[in-house]
Design a protein around this motif. Structure first.
Motif, PDB file in Angstrom:
ATOM      1  N   ASP A  50       0.838  -1.200   0.000  1.00  0.00           N
ATOM      2  CA  ASP A  50       0.000   0.000   0.000  1.00  0.00           C
ATOM      3  C   ASP A  50       0.872   1.248   0.000  1.00  0.00           C
ATOM      4  O   ASP A  50       0.550   2.250  -0.656  1.00  0.00           O
ATOM      5  N   ARG A  53       2.065   1.821  -3.471  1.00  0.00           N
ATOM      6  CA  ARG A  53       0.939   2.313  -4.280  1.00  0.00           C
ATOM      7  C   ARG A  53       0.720   3.807  -4.062  1.00  0.00           C
ATOM      8  O   ARG A  53       0.523   4.576  -5.016  1.00  0.00           O
ATOM      9  N   ALA A  81       1.427  -2.896  -7.760  1.00  0.00           N
ATOM     10  CA  ALA A  81       1.252  -1.770  -6.835  1.00  0.00           C
ATOM     11  C   ALA A  81       1.857  -0.480  -7.384  1.00  0.00           C
ATOM     12  O   ALA A  81       1.627   0.594  -6.814  1.00  0.00           O
TER      13      ALA A  81
END
Length: 213
Positions: A50, A53, A81
């Protein structure tokens, strides 16, 4: 971007471990403000993908990659990602194949002459030297440069600001990996000003090494 482009982005490649993806963007922005345009987010925590990302989408001026890639699934997930490059601590045939299949620049890890030669046979001449200090440090890399002058390295593992210039002065070292730019206590305190200061200091290490030689 190829491996040479990646290694030329900064004399120090920040090796960052984040446990909270909310810290990814401010950390990347602090590094960028300090003159460091690249970040290696290690896949050692659940927040890592995450974090990649978020940096990829919100801080486009920073080249974000995935470090500690140890499985084929991680290589594929990192690309999905938004990672722009992959770094492995070591290599197996399966991992190397999966990493290459992503189409991303790969900095595969080696710690011995035989491992470096094997990677060279696979077409890799830009490698990570890990764990650097535990594997003989700058003296070891200098010795490796004798029989394998065509290889260039990003040594990582145990390197400090004081020791980095010794590596950067070597002709077969393109940059060093360092975790000191984002120390645990600074991240815990969300002290991004300190991270910016450390990035500014790291940005000058390349010129210091050149002057030393």
């Amino acid at each position: 971007m190829n491996a040479d482009d990646l290694l030329a982005l900064s004399p120090v490649l920040p090796v960052v471990v984040l446990h909270d993806a909310d810290q990814a963007v401010p950390t990347a922005r602090a590094l960028l403000a300090g003159g460091v345009r690249v970040i290696e987010l290690t896949l050692r925590t659940d927040a890592a993908l995450d974090a990649i990302r978020r940096v990829a989408s919100e801080v486009p001026d920073v080249v974000v990659g995935a470090g500690t890639v140890v499985t084929p699934d991680q290589a594929r997930a990192a690309k999905d990602a938004g990672a722009a490059f992959l770094v492995t601590p070591g290599t197996t045939d399966t991992l190397l194949s999966a990493a290459v299949d992503t189409g991303l620049p790969v900095l595969p890890g080696a710690s011995t002459v035989s491992e470096a030669m094997r990677l060279a046979e696979h077409g890799f001449d830009r490698l990570k030297f890990f764990p650097a200090e535990a594997s003989g440090g700058a003296a070891a890399l200098s010795a490796i440069g004798g029989p394998l002058p065509q290889l260039r390295f990003c040594p990582t593992g145990g390197i400090t600001p004081a020791g980095a210039p010794r590596y950067l002065a070597l002709p077969n070292v393109a940059c060093v990996g360092g975790s000191w730019l984002t120390p645990k206590d600074a991240l815990a305190a969300r002290d991004y000003a300190r991270i910016e200061t450390l990035a500014k200091e790291a940005s000058t290490l390349g010129s210091e090494a050149t002057t030393a030689t």
